[in-house]
Design a protein around this motif. Structure first.
Motif, PDB file in Angstrom:
ATOM      1  N   LEU A 168     -20.300  35.129  11.253  1.00  0.00           N
ATOM      2  CA  LEU A 168     -19.892  35.525  12.597  1.00  0.00           C
ATOM      3  C   LEU A 168     -19.754  34.340  13.556  1.00  0.00           C
ATOM      4  CD1 LEU A 168     -21.958  38.744  12.428  1.00  0.00           C
ATOM      5  CD2 LEU A 168     -19.494  38.697  12.806  1.00  0.00           C
ATOM      6  N   GLU A 169     -19.978  33.138  13.076  1.00  0.00           N
ATOM      7  CA  GLU A 169     -19.700  31.965  13.915  1.00  0.00           C
ATOM      8  C   GLU A 169     -18.250  31.521  13.760  1.00  0.00           C
ATOM      9  OE1 GLU A 169     -22.769  28.924  13.899  1.00  0.00           O
ATOM     10  OE2 GLU A 169     -24.050  30.371  14.935  1.00  0.00           O
ATOM     11  N   SER A 170     -17.642  31.862  12.616  1.00  0.00           N
ATOM     12  CA  SER A 170     -16.258  31.415  12.417  1.00  0.00           C
ATOM     13  C   SER A 170     -15.262  32.579  12.393  1.00  0.00           C
ATOM     14  CB  SER A 170     -16.134  30.611  11.126  1.00  0.00           C
ATOM     15  OG  SER A 170     -16.439  31.443  10.024  1.00  0.00           O
ATOM     16  N   GLU A 171     -15.745  33.782  12.007  1.00  0.00           N
ATOM     17  CA  GLU A 171     -14.804  34.909  11.929  1.00  0.00           C
ATOM     18  C   GLU A 171     -14.857  35.749  13.203  1.00  0.00           C
ATOM     19  OE1 GLU A 171     -14.709  37.092   8.043  1.00  0.00           O
ATOM     20  OE2 GLU A 171     -16.332  35.717   7.569  1.00  0.00           O
ATOM     21  N   SER A 172     -13.780  36.476  13.462  1.00  0.00           N
ATOM     22  CA  SER A 172     -13.716  37.349  14.628  1.00  0.00           C
ATOM     23  C   SER A 172     -14.308  38.718  14.275  1.00  0.00           C
ATOM     24  CB  SER A 172     -12.260  37.507  15.052  1.00  0.00           C
ATOM     25  OG  SER A 172     -12.065  38.769  15.649  1.00  0.00           O
ATOM     26  N   LEU A 173     -15.217  39.198  15.122  1.00  0.00           N
ATOM     27  CA  LEU A 173     -15.838  40.508  14.870  1.00  0.00           C
ATOM     28  C   LEU A 173     -14.780  41.611  14.827  1.00  0.00           C
ATOM     29  CD1 LEU A 173     -18.356  42.313  14.556  1.00  0.00           C
ATOM     30  CD2 LEU A 173     -18.478  42.418  17.050  1.00  0.00           C
ATOM     31  N   TYR A 174     -13.826  41.565  15.754  1.00  0.00           N
ATOM     32  CA  TYR A 174     -12.806  42.612  15.793  1.00  0.00           C
ATOM     33  C   TYR A 174     -11.930  42.579  14.551  1.00  0.00           C
ATOM     34  CZ  TYR A 174     -13.824  44.564  20.361  1.00  0.00           C
ATOM     35  OH  TYR A 174     -14.420  45.231  21.415  1.00  0.00           O
ATOM     36  N   ALA A 175     -11.659  41.370  14.049  1.00  0.00           N
ATOM     37  CA  ALA A 175     -10.873  41.264  12.817  1.00  0.00           C
ATOM     38  C   ALA A 175     -11.669  41.853  11.648  1.00  0.00           C
ATOM     39  CB  ALA A 175     -10.502  39.811  12.548  1.00  0.00           C
ATOM     40  N   ILE A 176     -12.971  41.570  11.607  1.00  0.00           N
ATOM     41  CA  ILE A 176     -13.821  42.120  10.530  1.00  0.00           C
ATOM     42  C   ILE A 176     -13.846  43.650  10.621  1.00  0.00           C
ATOM     43  CG2 ILE A 176     -16.187  42.245   9.626  1.00  0.00           C
ATOM     44  CD1 ILE A 176     -16.600  39.361  10.780  1.00  0.00           C
ATOM     45  N   LEU A 177     -14.079  44.164  11.829  1.00  0.00           N
ATOM     46  CA  LEU A 177     -14.166  45.622  12.002  1.00  0.00           C
ATOM     47  C   LEU A 177     -12.849  46.308  11.631  1.00  0.00           C
ATOM     48  CD1 LEU A 177     -16.173  45.865  15.354  1.00  0.00           C
ATOM     49  CD2 LEU A 177     -17.010  46.493  13.070  1.00  0.00           C
ATOM     50  N   SER A 178     -11.744  45.605  11.800  1.00  0.00           N
ATOM     51  CA  SER A 178     -10.456  46.250  11.520  1.00  0.00           C
ATOM     52  C   SER A 178     -10.135  46.294  10.024  1.00  0.00           C
ATOM     53  CB  SER A 178      -9.332  45.571  12.296  1.00  0.00           C
ATOM     54  OG  SER A 178      -9.103  44.297  11.766  1.00  0.00           O
ATOM     55  N   GLU A 179     -10.968  45.653   9.200  1.00  0.00           N
ATOM     56  CA  GLU A 179     -10.795  45.729   7.734  1.00  0.00           C
ATOM     57  C   GLU A 179     -10.986  47.153   7.234  1.00  0.00           C
ATOM     58  OE1 GLU A 179     -13.569  43.184   5.724  1.00  0.00           O
ATOM     59  OE2 GLU A 179     -12.694  41.372   6.598  1.00  0.00           O
ATOM     60  N   ASN A 180     -11.795  47.897   7.952  1.00  0.00           N
ATOM     61  CA  ASN A 180     -12.176  49.234   7.516  1.00  0.00           C
ATOM     62  C   ASN A 180     -11.621  50.249   8.533  1.00  0.00           C
ATOM     63  OD1 ASN A 180     -13.622  51.635   7.025  1.00  0.00           O
ATOM     64  ND2 ASN A 180     -15.394  50.489   6.259  1.00  0.00           N
ATOM     65  N   GLU A 181     -10.879  51.231   8.055  1.00  0.00           N
ATOM     66  CA  GLU A 181     -10.250  52.199   8.959  1.00  0.00           C
ATOM     67  C   GLU A 181     -11.291  52.908   9.847  1.00  0.00           C
ATOM     68  OE1 GLU A 181      -7.107  53.536  10.869  1.00  0.00           O
ATOM     69  OE2 GLU A 181      -7.145  51.942   9.367  1.00  0.00           O
ATOM     70  N   LYS A 182     -12.499  53.126   9.268  1.00  0.00           N
ATOM     71  CA  LYS A 182     -13.567  53.827   9.988  1.00  0.00           C
ATOM     72  C   LYS A 182     -14.138  53.019  11.151  1.00  0.00           C
ATOM     73  CE  LYS A 182     -16.806  56.539   7.558  1.00  0.00           C
ATOM     74  NZ  LYS A 182     -17.676  56.638   6.348  1.00  0.00           N
ATOM     75  N   THR A 183     -14.012  51.690  11.076  1.00  0.00           N
ATOM     76  CA  THR A 183     -14.626  50.868  12.120  1.00  0.00           C
ATOM     77  C   THR A 183     -13.579  50.126  12.962  1.00  0.00           C
ATOM     78  OG1 THR A 183     -14.863  49.049  10.525  1.00  0.00           O
ATOM     79  CG2 THR A 183     -16.776  50.482  10.836  1.00  0.00           C
ATOM     80  N   ARG A 184     -12.328  50.353  12.646  1.00  0.00           N
ATOM     81  CA  ARG A 184     -11.277  49.685  13.414  1.00  0.00           C
ATOM     82  C   ARG A 184     -11.272  50.216  14.847  1.00  0.00           C
ATOM     83  NH1 ARG A 184      -5.795  50.152  14.305  1.00  0.00           N
ATOM     84  NH2 ARG A 184      -5.744  52.126  13.186  1.00  0.00           N
ATOM     85  N   ILE A 185     -11.286  49.294  15.814  1.00  0.00           N
ATOM     86  CA  ILE A 185     -11.344  49.672  17.228  1.00  0.00           C
ATOM     87  C   ILE A 185      -9.940  50.055  17.707  1.00  0.00           C
ATOM     88  CG2 ILE A 185     -11.901  48.849  19.561  1.00  0.00           C
ATOM     89  CD1 ILE A 185     -14.314  48.849  17.617  1.00  0.00           C
ATOM     90  N   VAL A 186      -9.813  51.237  18.287  1.00  0.00           N
ATOM     91  CA  VAL A 186      -8.505  51.603  18.850  1.00  0.00           C
ATOM     92  C   VAL A 186      -8.507  51.845  20.366  1.00  0.00           C
ATOM     93  CG1 VAL A 186      -7.630  52.514  16.642  1.00  0.00           C
ATOM     94  CG2 VAL A 186      -8.634  54.057  18.312  1.00  0.00           C
ATOM     95  N   THR A 187      -9.675  52.201  20.902  1.00  0.00           N
ATOM     96  CA  THR A 187      -9.734  52.309  22.368  1.00  0.00           C
ATOM     97  C   THR A 187     -11.069  51.745  22.855  1.00  0.00           C
ATOM     98  OG1 THR A 187     -10.636  54.544  22.223  1.00  0.00           O
ATOM     99  CG2 THR A 187      -8.287  54.358  22.717  1.00  0.00           C
ATOM    100  N   ALA A 188     -11.133  51.475  24.148  1.00  0.00           N
ATOM    101  CA  ALA A 188     -12.362  50.918  24.701  1.00  0.00           C
ATOM    102  C   ALA A 188     -12.522  51.335  26.147  1.00  0.00           C
ATOM    103  CB  ALA A 188     -12.337  49.397  24.597  1.00  0.00           C
TER     104      ALA A 188
END
Lengths: 250, 250
Positions: A168-188
């Motif tokens: 998590l120091e080099s990768e983007s959290l949002y990019a990681i979360l978007s790997e999985n359809e269940k955790t992909r962020i669509v609204t905030a």
């Protein structure tokens, strides 16, 4: 001493301190005074403009409070670094993307990354019951080696545990979360408020307790409206300025 | 003394001050403690939880800095009024409209309404040369008689002079400006930053110098992209929370 351009008009209805403040501001606007430059001392300004110490102090302390100038004990008052202008507070983007857009060299330091039992506040934000574990991720974001924001993120462990396998120091959290359809962020949902820095936040951000902070809270949801992330980001008031994209409805 | 619900776990890796902070926050979340309620004293909390004064102070001062609690000299620490939640910082609406939406009783006090020669900062914001006069309008906005924001507005006198014929304590500036096609606002640029209150702002907002302020600057343009209004609005940090409508672009 660099003498300031601009004169104080005693016959003007505008208060003297305000005139001095405007003289200094116009030196900044025109780049005759730039980041790191020292201002004349109180005594020099008093003598040059024939004004009282109280007048000089009021002008200077307003400019310090507003973030234009900084004080250093025993050394005087100097021009602050320009604030980092962050585009579009209304867009939920990755931090790296935001910084890349403004040509800044961004870094991330992970302070905590662990699994905890959530407090009442966190349970409420994540719409989770107390028995569910959560991932706590506390990151300091740096720009050119300087800390500018500390972000405290909480995610439900049951769906987000795979995040822990990433760097998590080099990768983007949002990019990681978007790997999985269940955790992909669509609204905030996002709120913004101004507070004073507590001792612990000040320490992480290398500022003084009581300095101004911009607190941005984000509750991010997946396409089923389940909360995936709750983040409280504390931005240094002296280093950040946010642009809001507006719609007019008059 | 009203005893707080919740226990401190000495075996937990979470710092004691943070546990106490969370206990108090959960009393607020659950409405067991409401606006105006006094908290137990430092000594009472130390005795009840068997913790040090430093621990109690750290928890309390973080909650004060974050705006949840307020201190009153000689009387103790009490729960702050809830912040006024303002919808959609990204919408440029009239103040009255915003307050009506959240069911608040809003008032306006005009502090200055005059014609002045602009400073360098104002010239720059209005894209105006120094020879042009500007209208200065300083208004304090009140909610239930309490000042929550002071807004300093500048408008070019040559196109906006008709504004001076209106009662700016009862009428909406944006409604007045929209009477004339040349001054009707159609787009706006807005920035937001956190600063500390200067002496003059603190006085108008009935707060203390050094308290947190949310500063929102708006540059509003007509349909020909001519700047019609430049406003610096200083919102009390302890009384305002803004909602940002977001778009996700991950």
């Amino acid at each position: 001493m660099s003498i300031l351009n601009g004169v104080i008009k005693r016959e003007s209805p505008i208060p003297l301190y305000y005139q001095l403040k405007e003289i200094i501001l116009s030196e900044l606007t025109s780049n005759r005074l730039v980041s790191g430059d020292y201002l004349p001392t109180e005594n020099e300004l008093m003598a040059y403009y024939q004004i009282s110490r109280a007048t000089v102090r009021q002008a200077m302390s307003e400019l310090v409070n507003e973030g234009y100038l900084s004080r250093q004990k025993g050394k005087g008052t100097f021009v602050s670094k320009p604030k980092i202008t962050q585009q579009s507070i209304n867009r939920v983007e990755t931090y790296q993307e935001k910084m890349r857009k403004i040509g800044k060299n961004a870094g991330t330091k992970v302070v905590y990354c662990d699994i905890i039992m959530p407090s009442a506040t966190i349970c409420q934000a994540l719409s989770l019951s107390k028995q569910h574990k959560v991932i706590r991720l506390v990151r300091i974001r740096l720009v050119d080696e300087e800390p500018i924001v500390v972000a405290e993120t909480y995610m439900p462990y049951n769906v987000c545990s795979f995040v822990l396998e990433h760097d998590l120091e080099s990768e983007s959290l949002y990019a990681i979360l978007s790997e999985n359809e269940k955790t992909r962020i669509v609204t905030a949902k996002r709120t913004i408020e101004a507070v004073l820095a507590s001792e612990s936040a000040a320490k992480m951000l290398e500022i003084t307790e009581g300095d101004a902070l911009q607190v941005i809270k984000t509750i991010a949801l997946n396409k089923e409206n389940i909360v995936i992330e709750y983040t409280t980001a504390k931005y240094r008031g002296d280093r950040n300025l946010f642009i809001v994209e507006t719609q007019v409805e008059v």
